[in-house]
Design a protein around this motif. Structure first.
Motif, PDB file in Angstrom:
ATOM      1  N   LYS A  37      35.395  13.645  26.003  1.00 28.51           N
ATOM      2  CA  LYS A  37      35.624  14.585  27.101  1.00 28.51           C
ATOM      3  C   LYS A  37      37.105  14.621  27.475  1.00 28.51           C
ATOM      4  N   TYR A  68      37.610  26.650  19.824  1.00 28.73           N
ATOM      5  CA  TYR A  68      38.569  27.418  20.601  1.00 28.73           C
ATOM      6  C   TYR A  68      39.476  26.459  21.369  1.00 28.73           C
ATOM      7  N   GLN A  93      41.783  26.609  25.082  1.00 32.15           N
ATOM      8  CA  GLN A  93      41.968  27.393  26.300  1.00 32.15           C
ATOM      9  C   GLN A  93      43.195  26.873  27.027  1.00 32.15           C
ATOM     10  N   MET A 109      46.032  32.328  29.122  1.00 27.84           N
ATOM     11  CA  MET A 109      45.924  32.829  27.751  1.00 27.84           C
ATOM     12  C   MET A 109      44.493  32.976  27.273  1.00 27.84           C
ATOM     13  N   GLY A 110      43.554  32.740  28.124  1.00 30.68           N
ATOM     14  CA  GLY A 110      42.160  32.906  27.730  1.00 30.68           C
ATOM     15  C   GLY A 110      41.761  31.908  26.655  1.00 30.68           C
ATOM     16  N   LEU A 111      40.792  32.284  25.863  1.00 28.17           N
ATOM     17  CA  LEU A 111      40.293  31.440  24.777  1.00 28.17           C
ATOM     18  C   LEU A 111      40.803  31.978  23.452  1.00 28.17           C
ATOM     19  N   TYR A 130      36.591  28.667  12.496  1.00 26.60           N
ATOM     20  CA  TYR A 130      35.159  28.841  12.645  1.00 26.60           C
ATOM     21  C   TYR A 130      34.464  28.594  11.312  1.00 26.60           C
ATOM     22  N   PHE A 146      37.235  23.844  23.210  1.00 29.42           N
ATOM     23  CA  PHE A 146      35.820  24.154  23.325  1.00 29.42           C
ATOM     24  C   PHE A 146      35.217  24.374  21.949  1.00 29.42           C
ATOM     25  N   ILE A 163      27.079  33.590  22.207  1.00 24.64           N
ATOM     26  CA  ILE A 163      27.822  32.366  21.896  1.00 24.64           C
ATOM     27  C   ILE A 163      27.599  31.338  23.003  1.00 24.64           C
ATOM     28  N   PHE A 215      28.798  27.668  24.529  1.00 31.75           N
ATOM     29  CA  PHE A 215      29.933  26.767  24.540  1.00 31.75           C
ATOM     30  C   PHE A 215      29.530  25.375  24.987  1.00 31.75           C
ATOM     31  N   GLY A 216      30.286  24.376  24.469  1.00 33.26           N
ATOM     32  CA  GLY A 216      30.193  23.033  25.000  1.00 33.26           C
ATOM     33  C   GLY A 216      30.961  22.932  26.306  1.00 33.26           C
ATOM     34  N   GLU A 217      31.034  21.729  26.845  1.00 29.25           N
ATOM     35  CA  GLU A 217      31.652  21.536  28.156  1.00 29.25           C
ATOM     36  C   GLU A 217      33.164  21.345  28.081  1.00 29.25           C
ATOM     37  N   TRP A 255      39.333  17.693  27.119  1.00 30.19           N
ATOM     38  CA  TRP A 255      40.686  17.803  27.663  1.00 30.19           C
ATOM     39  C   TRP A 255      41.608  16.902  26.876  1.00 30.19           C
TER      40      TRP A 255
END
Lengths: 114, 117
Positions: free
Chosen positions: B9, B35, B37, B41-43, B48, B90, B106, B108-110, B113
């Protein structure tokens, strides 16, 4: 590369107010998705809009896809503290190197104060 | 209902160190994604895997490698970490391969960091 511009980047409002978040692009998308992300978690899909001009409602949230399929909006009526979070739009490309791929906007951080 | 599980995590690395982010999904999905984040700047898609045995570069693959270990697991490796790789990572998965035209959802995981100092 297809770009999605979200505005505003930050929004701080009082409980009960209405708000609109915009997602704009110069590119045409096959569909447009909206996500909500809470702190410490991943984004969760709220809705997908597919047809130009389409409007979808999810309780107090109203999503609209522009007629030309280049833009979208999210409107929240009577916002509540539980609506606080990061809202992301994402477009599905319909041509070229972006065909079938998901492109995310930079997000709007919404804070609703009690 | 585990969905997509990422480990670790949180991680702090020194510049030049290597590490692997692990991801597993229990939804029998064919496609998996990594991804990053960053604020404002978003994801952005790093790599992939449309199906088991295949991997493809995304928008920002430089400095990363991936391994689709089996249908459930997709790992992301930083061979020589740089401060520019400080981000939230992510992992995500979808039922069918690669394209979102068919209305793929889609998951996503948590998030993981990562700080590189």
């Amino acid at each position: 590369t297809q770009l999605l511009e979200q505005s505003p980047q930050f929004l701080s409002i009082q409980e009960g107010e209405n708000l609109t978040v915009y997602c704009n692009s110069s590119s045409v998308f096959s569909s447009l998705q909206w996500y909500r992300q809470e702190p410490g978690e991943g984004p969760v899909l709220l809705v997908t809009v597919v047809t130009g001009g389409e409007v979808k409602k999810l309780k107090r949230l109203t999503f609209q896809f522009g007629d030309a399929r280049k833009d979208s909006s999210l409107h929240i009526t009577a916002a509540q503290p539980g609506d606080t979070g990061l809202y992301l739009c994402a477009g599905v490309g319909r041509s070229g190197t972006s065909y079938g791929k998901l492109t995310f906007g930079q997000g709007t951080i919404l804070t609703v104060h009690p | 209902n585990a969905g997509v599980t990422q480990t670790p995590k949180f991680q702090v690395l020194k510049t030049g160190q290597s590490m692997t982010l692990q991801c597993a999904q229990d939804m029998n999905h064919n496609s998996m994604y990594w991804y990053r984040q960053d604020p404002g700047m978003g994801l952005r898609l790093i790599y992939y895997s449309a199906s088991e045995g295949t991997t493809d570069k995304g928008e920002v693959p430089n400095g990363y490698n991936v391994s689709r270990l089996n249908k459930r697991e997709f790992s992301l490796r930083l061979e020589s970490a740089a401060p520019s790789q400080t981000s939230v990572y992510f992992c995500a998965s979808t039922k069918t391969g690669g394209s979102f035209l068919s209305g793929n959802t889609i998951y996503f995981g948590e998030g993981s960091w990562l700080t590189v100092v």
